[in-house]
Design a protein around this motif. Structure first.
Motif, PDB file in Angstrom:
ATOM      1  N   THR A  56       0.805  -1.226   0.000  1.00  0.00           N
ATOM      2  CA  THR A  56       0.000   0.000   0.000  1.00  0.00           C
ATOM      3  C   THR A  56       0.835   1.273   0.000  1.00  0.00           C
ATOM      4  O   THR A  56       0.296   2.349  -0.246  1.00  0.00           O
ATOM      5  N   GLY A  57       2.124   1.183   0.333  1.00  0.00           N
ATOM      6  CA  GLY A  57       2.962   2.372   0.485  1.00  0.00           C
ATOM      7  C   GLY A  57       2.784   3.030   1.840  1.00  0.00           C
ATOM      8  O   GLY A  57       3.304   4.108   2.078  1.00  0.00           O
ATOM      9  N   GLY A  58       2.066   2.379   2.747  1.00  0.00           N
ATOM     10  CA  GLY A  58       1.824   2.945   4.079  1.00  0.00           C
ATOM     11  C   GLY A  58       3.023   2.768   5.001  1.00  0.00           C
ATOM     12  O   GLY A  58       3.549   1.659   5.126  1.00  0.00           O
ATOM     13  N   LEU A  59       3.449   3.848   5.636  1.00  0.00           N
ATOM     14  CA  LEU A  59       4.536   3.821   6.616  1.00  0.00           C
ATOM     15  C   LEU A  59       3.921   4.044   7.985  1.00  0.00           C
ATOM     16  O   LEU A  59       3.251   5.052   8.213  1.00  0.00           O
ATOM     17  N   PHE A  60       4.144   3.097   8.892  1.00  0.00           N
ATOM     18  CA  PHE A  60       3.521   3.119  10.205  1.00  0.00           C
ATOM     19  C   PHE A  60       4.569   3.131  11.321  1.00  0.00           C
ATOM     20  O   PHE A  60       5.672   2.613  11.151  1.00  0.00           O
ATOM     21  N   HIS A  61       4.185   3.673  12.453  1.00  0.00           N
ATOM     22  CA  HIS A  61       4.978   3.582  13.680  1.00  0.00           C
ATOM     23  C   HIS A  61       4.141   2.774  14.648  1.00  0.00           C
ATOM     24  O   HIS A  61       2.968   3.061  14.867  1.00  0.00           O
ATOM     25  N   ASP A  62       4.729   1.725  15.205  1.00  0.00           N
ATOM     26  CA  ASP A  62       4.059   0.929  16.227  1.00  0.00           C
ATOM     27  C   ASP A  62       4.790   1.180  17.534  1.00  0.00           C
ATOM     28  O   ASP A  62       5.918   0.744  17.721  1.00  0.00           O
ATOM     29  N   ALA A  63       4.156   1.919  18.418  1.00  0.00           N
ATOM     30  CA  ALA A  63       4.794   2.380  19.660  1.00  0.00           C
ATOM     31  C   ALA A  63       5.172   1.261  20.607  1.00  0.00           C
ATOM     32  O   ALA A  63       6.096   1.399  21.403  1.00  0.00           O
ATOM     33  N   ASN A  64       4.479   0.138  20.532  1.00  0.00           N
ATOM     34  CA  ASN A  64       4.754  -0.932  21.489  1.00  0.00           C
ATOM     35  C   ASN A  64       5.026  -2.279  20.827  1.00  0.00           C
ATOM     36  O   ASN A  64       4.846  -3.323  21.438  1.00  0.00           O
ATOM     37  N   GLY A  65       5.444  -2.254  19.590  1.00  0.00           N
ATOM     38  CA  GLY A  65       5.826  -3.501  18.917  1.00  0.00           C
ATOM     39  C   GLY A  65       4.725  -4.532  18.939  1.00  0.00           C
ATOM     40  O   GLY A  65       3.641  -4.300  18.428  1.00  0.00           O
ATOM     41  N   THR A  66       4.966  -5.659  19.604  1.00  0.00           N
ATOM     42  CA  THR A  66       4.009  -6.759  19.597  1.00  0.00           C
ATOM     43  C   THR A  66       2.825  -6.567  20.540  1.00  0.00           C
ATOM     44  O   THR A  66       1.918  -7.386  20.548  1.00  0.00           O
ATOM     45  N   GLY A  67       2.801  -5.492  21.324  1.00  0.00           N
ATOM     46  CA  GLY A  67       1.681  -5.235  22.230  1.00  0.00           C
ATOM     47  C   GLY A  67       0.442  -4.798  21.460  1.00  0.00           C
ATOM     48  O   GLY A  67       0.503  -4.441  20.282  1.00  0.00           O
ATOM     49  N   ASP A  68      -0.706  -4.814  22.118  1.00  0.00           N
ATOM     50  CA  ASP A  68      -1.956  -4.402  21.492  1.00  0.00           C
ATOM     51  C   ASP A  68      -1.950  -2.905  21.218  1.00  0.00           C
ATOM     52  O   ASP A  68      -1.432  -2.114  22.008  1.00  0.00           O
ATOM     53  N   GLY A  69      -2.567  -2.515  20.110  1.00  0.00           N
ATOM     54  CA  GLY A  69      -2.680  -1.095  19.774  1.00  0.00           C
ATOM     55  C   GLY A  69      -1.335  -0.484  19.449  1.00  0.00           C
ATOM     56  O   GLY A  69      -0.347  -1.174  19.226  1.00  0.00           O
ATOM     57  N   GLY A  70      -1.289   0.831  19.424  1.00  0.00           N
ATOM     58  CA  GLY A  70      -0.042   1.534  19.230  1.00  0.00           C
ATOM     59  C   GLY A  70       0.330   1.801  17.789  1.00  0.00           C
ATOM     60  O   GLY A  70       1.330   2.445  17.507  1.00  0.00           O
ATOM     61  N   LEU A  71      -0.457   1.342  16.813  1.00  0.00           N
ATOM     62  CA  LEU A  71      -0.129   1.503  15.405  1.00  0.00           C
ATOM     63  C   LEU A  71      -0.654   2.844  14.888  1.00  0.00           C
ATOM     64  O   LEU A  71      -1.832   3.153  15.028  1.00  0.00           O
ATOM     65  N   THR A  72       0.246   3.657  14.291  1.00  0.00           N
ATOM     66  CA  THR A  72      -0.114   4.969  13.763  1.00  0.00           C
ATOM     67  C   THR A  72       0.424   5.113  12.347  1.00  0.00           C
ATOM     68  O   THR A  72       1.604   4.874  12.098  1.00  0.00           O
ATOM     69  N   LEU A  73      -0.442   5.533  11.426  1.00  0.00           N
ATOM     70  CA  LEU A  73      -0.007   5.797  10.062  1.00  0.00           C
ATOM     71  C   LEU A  73       0.754   7.114  10.045  1.00  0.00           C
ATOM     72  O   LEU A  73       0.227   8.157  10.443  1.00  0.00           O
ATOM     73  N   LEU A  74       2.008   7.090   9.593  1.00  0.00           N
ATOM     74  CA  LEU A  74       2.808   8.301   9.480  1.00  0.00           C
ATOM     75  C   LEU A  74       2.645   8.939   8.106  1.00  0.00           C
ATOM     76  O   LEU A  74       2.512  10.150   7.985  1.00  0.00           O
ATOM     77  N   ALA A  75       2.709   8.116   7.070  1.00  0.00           N
ATOM     78  CA  ALA A  75       2.647   8.635   5.705  1.00  0.00           C
ATOM     79  C   ALA A  75       2.326   7.514   4.732  1.00  0.00           C
ATOM     80  O   ALA A  75       2.531   6.339   5.031  1.00  0.00           O
ATOM     81  N   THR A  76       1.861   7.917   3.565  1.00  0.00           N
ATOM     82  CA  THR A  76       1.697   7.002   2.446  1.00  0.00           C
ATOM     83  C   THR A  76       2.631   7.483   1.350  1.00  0.00           C
ATOM     84  O   THR A  76       2.637   8.671   1.001  1.00  0.00           O
TER      85      THR A  76
END
Length: 91
Positions: A56-76
């Protein structure tokens, strides 16, 4: 809903995506930042992780890796260029 930014003309190997290390919880671990690129990337460790969806070209930051939640789209990234860890610079 966070739609992130759009990068229209990113060229791997020529351009760099600059991120503030402290803002992404990466202080002191910049050299060991986890970056994963796949069609549907999934974090495999607990530390903060940068994820790039080659599908998709989506770049994400996952604040807690394998933990629940924390996924944020930074850019496409338009055109879904092939990214590597070398395409990032932290300050």
């Amino acid at each position: 809903m966070n739609t992130g930014d759009t990068l229209l003309d990113f060229t791997p190997g020529e351009d760099r995506i600059q991120l503030n290390a402290a803002a992404f919880g990466l202080t002191g671990v910049v050299a060991g930042v986890t970056f994963l690129s796949a069609d549907i990337p999934q974090p495999v460790t607990a530390p903060p992780t940068l994820l790039y969806s080659a599908a998709t070209g989506g770049l994400f930051h996952d604040a807690n890796g394998t933990g629940d939640g924390g996924l944020t789209l930074l850019a496409t990234l338009a055109g879904r260029p092939t990214l590597s860890a070398a395409d990032f610079a932290f300050y």
